[in-house]
Design a protein around this motif. Structure first.
Motif, PDB file in Angstrom:
ATOM      1  N   ARG A  56      35.317  21.175  37.625  1.00 55.13           N
ATOM      2  CA  ARG A  56      36.565  20.933  36.898  1.00 55.13           C
ATOM      3  C   ARG A  56      37.517  22.125  36.988  1.00 55.13           C
ATOM      4  NH1 ARG A  56      34.499  20.002  32.288  1.00 55.13           N
ATOM      5  NH2 ARG A  56      35.138  21.781  31.032  1.00 55.13           N
ATOM      6  N   LYS A  57      36.982  23.330  36.891  1.00 58.06           N
ATOM      7  CA  LYS A  57      37.832  24.522  36.807  1.00 58.06           C
ATOM      8  C   LYS A  57      38.301  25.043  38.161  1.00 58.06           C
ATOM      9  CE  LYS A  57      37.585  25.638  32.271  1.00 58.06           C
ATOM     10  NZ  LYS A  57      38.740  25.952  31.406  1.00 58.06           N
ATOM     11  N   VAL A  58      37.528  24.805  39.233  1.00 50.46           N
ATOM     12  CA  VAL A  58      37.837  25.446  40.513  1.00 50.46           C
ATOM     13  C   VAL A  58      39.174  24.980  41.079  1.00 50.46           C
ATOM     14  CG1 VAL A  58      36.660  23.754  42.032  1.00 50.46           C
ATOM     15  CG2 VAL A  58      36.765  26.193  42.679  1.00 50.46           C
ATOM     16  N   GLU A  59      39.613  23.774  40.734  1.00 53.61           N
ATOM     17  CA  GLU A  59      40.882  23.281  41.269  1.00 53.61           C
ATOM     18  C   GLU A  59      42.087  23.964  40.636  1.00 53.61           C
ATOM     19  OE1 GLU A  59      40.580  19.108  43.221  1.00 53.61           O
ATOM     20  OE2 GLU A  59      40.176  18.845  41.081  1.00 53.61           O
ATOM     21  N   ASP A  60      41.869  24.697  39.551  1.00 57.21           N
ATOM     22  CA  ASP A  60      42.960  25.432  38.914  1.00 57.21           C
ATOM     23  C   ASP A  60      43.055  26.870  39.417  1.00 57.21           C
ATOM     24  OD1 ASP A  60      43.523  23.210  37.318  1.00 57.21           O
ATOM     25  OD2 ASP A  60      42.098  23.843  35.768  1.00 57.21           O
ATOM     26  N   LEU A  61      42.159  27.254  40.318  1.00 60.03           N
ATOM     27  CA  LEU A  61      42.090  28.640  40.774  1.00 60.03           C
ATOM     28  C   LEU A  61      42.713  28.806  42.149  1.00 60.03           C
ATOM     29  CD1 LEU A  61      38.375  29.441  39.771  1.00 60.03           C
ATOM     30  CD2 LEU A  61      40.442  30.036  38.486  1.00 60.03           C
ATOM     31  N   ASP A  62      43.211  30.013  42.431  1.00 57.27           N
ATOM     32  CA  ASP A  62      43.697  30.341  43.771  1.00 57.27           C
ATOM     33  C   ASP A  62      42.997  31.590  44.311  1.00 57.27           C
ATOM     34  OD1 ASP A  62      44.781  32.331  42.211  1.00 57.27           O
ATOM     35  OD2 ASP A  62      46.873  31.884  42.701  1.00 57.27           O
ATOM     36  N   ARG A  63      41.847  31.907  43.731  1.00 54.31           N
ATOM     37  CA  ARG A  63      41.079  33.092  44.137  1.00 54.31           C
ATOM     38  C   ARG A  63      39.614  32.845  43.813  1.00 54.31           C
ATOM     39  NH1 ARG A  63      39.730  35.840  39.486  1.00 54.31           N
ATOM     40  NH2 ARG A  63      40.828  35.127  37.618  1.00 54.31           N
ATOM     41  N   LEU A  64      38.781  33.787  44.241  1.00 56.38           N
ATOM     42  CA  LEU A  64      37.347  33.686  43.958  1.00 56.38           C
ATOM     43  C   LEU A  64      37.037  34.236  42.575  1.00 56.38           C
ATOM     44  CD1 LEU A  64      34.430  34.457  46.370  1.00 56.38           C
ATOM     45  CD2 LEU A  64      34.418  35.481  44.090  1.00 56.38           C
ATOM     46  N   VAL A  65      36.217  33.535  41.837  1.00 57.30           N
ATOM     47  CA  VAL A  65      35.712  33.995  40.548  1.00 57.30           C
ATOM     48  C   VAL A  65      34.194  34.087  40.645  1.00 57.30           C
ATOM     49  CG1 VAL A  65      35.397  33.392  38.116  1.00 57.30           C
ATOM     50  CG2 VAL A  65      37.626  33.083  39.187  1.00 57.30           C
ATOM     51  N   TYR A  66      33.643  35.229  40.249  1.00 56.78           N
ATOM     52  CA  TYR A  66      32.200  35.450  40.328  1.00 56.78           C
ATOM     53  C   TYR A  66      31.623  35.478  38.914  1.00 56.78           C
ATOM     54  CZ  TYR A  66      27.705  37.608  41.504  1.00 56.78           C
ATOM     55  OH  TYR A  66      26.361  37.865  41.644  1.00 56.78           O
ATOM     56  N   GLY A  67      30.854  34.459  38.590  1.00 54.16           N
ATOM     57  CA  GLY A  67      30.222  34.411  37.270  1.00 54.16           C
ATOM     58  C   GLY A  67      30.823  33.339  36.392  1.00 54.16           C
ATOM     59  N   LEU A  68      29.950  32.502  35.848  1.00 50.30           N
ATOM     60  CA  LEU A  68      30.384  31.408  34.986  1.00 50.30           C
ATOM     61  C   LEU A  68      31.102  31.910  33.739  1.00 50.30           C
ATOM     62  CD1 LEU A  68      30.066  28.254  34.923  1.00 50.30           C
ATOM     63  CD2 LEU A  68      28.053  28.622  33.494  1.00 50.30           C
ATOM     64  N   GLU A  69      30.758  33.105  33.284  1.00 50.07           N
ATOM     65  CA  GLU A  69      31.358  33.631  32.043  1.00 50.07           C
ATOM     66  C   GLU A  69      32.868  33.803  32.168  1.00 50.07           C
ATOM     67  OE1 GLU A  69      30.486  37.213  34.562  1.00 50.07           O
ATOM     68  OE2 GLU A  69      29.444  35.338  34.075  1.00 50.07           O
ATOM     69  N   ASN A  70      33.351  33.907  33.394  1.00 50.50           N
ATOM     70  CA  ASN A  70      34.784  34.146  33.611  1.00 50.50           C
ATOM     71  C   ASN A  70      35.632  32.884  33.545  1.00 50.50           C
ATOM     72  OD1 ASN A  70      34.725  37.044  34.127  1.00 50.50           O
ATOM     73  ND2 ASN A  70      33.554  36.492  35.943  1.00 50.50           N
ATOM     74  N   ILE A  71      34.987  31.715  33.410  1.00 50.70           N
ATOM     75  CA  ILE A  71      35.760  30.477  33.266  1.00 50.70           C
ATOM     76  C   ILE A  71      35.477  29.766  31.951  1.00 50.70           C
ATOM     77  CG2 ILE A  71      35.957  30.123  35.760  1.00 50.70           C
ATOM     78  CD1 ILE A  71      33.793  27.927  35.462  1.00 50.70           C
ATOM     79  N   LEU A  72      34.625  30.361  31.106  1.00 47.91           N
ATOM     80  CA  LEU A  72      34.393  29.763  29.804  1.00 47.91           C
ATOM     81  C   LEU A  72      35.608  29.978  28.915  1.00 47.91           C
ATOM     82  CD1 LEU A  72      30.696  30.831  29.035  1.00 47.91           C
ATOM     83  CD2 LEU A  72      31.513  28.611  29.807  1.00 47.91           C
TER      84      LEU A  72
END
Length: 268
Positions: free
Chosen positions: A251-267
């Motif tokens: 659900r969240k990855v389509e709102d991103l334009d960069r790499l995010v490492y770690g689930l805690e960064n999208i909670l």
């Protein structure tokens, strides 16, 4: 809106769980799988593997062919570090947003994927652990490390896991290091009478890896201080525990334009 998804690693235990989860989710459409042994077949041809559903979904052996031919929104990789890195690079090159549960990437590999993600403006999430409880465990440990700097990690996984220590343990140590100065623990004259008895060590934090059949994914973070101790523990008893995290990342990855490492960064 239906999300079109490709999964790599359907024969693995995590991959099979993800196939079943996507099949049951009305807003998801599994359009293809990537598997190095079953190219040219469909999921229904290998359905006996880990109880896969009988889906008429094509399997590609060559990931680039898959990304060229299939119009996907999200790519979910649940394979091994070497293959996962190459798969993720290709997905980013083809503008497909990766959600990666494969752990064991090196710092150089993560940096390369970060650069590729930013260059193409394509979101990517790499999560060493998809279990929300495990992410909370890491965050609690980060907070505790500010006040209790003497700490060790024991991580326990099934005996088919390829990397040690686990990505979760490495990530936990890195998060604690943000709140904790390097401290060498134990007696200054301590000697190992058996090599490796004190485990791996990073910034003075010792990490111990256990690999046994029957385990899934378990971690304890043990803090010690004069007169007291604190243990923060998380257990995944089966792989269904990871699926809510996978869905959150999809659900969240389509709102991103960069790499995010770690689930805690999208909670939230």
């Amino acid at each position: 809106m239906t999300k079109k998804i490709i999964i790599a690693g359907p024969r693995g235990k995590m991959g099979a769980e993800a196939v079943q989860m996507v099949d049951k989710e009305p807003s998801y459409d599994l359009i293809a799988c990537i598997d190095r042994k079953n190219g040219g077949k469909s999921i229904k041809d290998i359905q006996d593997t880990n109880g896969l559903p009988a889906l008429d979904v094509p399997i590609f052996e060559n990931p680039e062919t898959c990304f060229q031919e299939m119009d996907a929104d999200v790519f979910v990789d649940l394979t091994v570090p070497g293959a996962g890195f190459e798969h993720t690079k290709l997905a980013l090159l083809y503008g497909i947003r990766p959600v990666v549960g494969t752990s064991g990437f090196s710092d150089d590999q993560l940096a390369a994927l970060q650069d590729l993600s930013m260059t193409h403006g394509t979101g990517c999430i790499i999560a060493p652990n998809f279990a929300v409880g495990a992410v909370l465990m890491m965050q609690f440990a980060k907070t505790a490390a500010k006040y209790l700097p003497d700490v060790e990690i024991i991580e326990k996984h099934h005996d088919q896991k390829l990397d040690a220590p686990s990505g979760t343990a490495v990530k936990t140590a890195a998060m604690m290091q943000e709140n904790r100065e390097n401290k060498q623990q134990g007696h200054p004259d301590e000697k190992e009478t058996l090599d490796g008895a004190r485990g791996a060590e990073t910034d003075g934090i010792h990490i111990h890896s256990v690999r046994l059949p029957g385990l899934v994914a378990h971690q304890e973070v043990l803090f010690g201080s004069p007169g007291q101790g604190l243990t923060i523990k998380h257990d995944s008893y089966n792989r269904a525990s990871f699926m809510e995290g996978v869905k959150l990342c999809i659900r969240k990855v389509e709102d991103l334009d960069r790499l995010v490492y770690g689930l805690e960064n999208i909670l939230d």
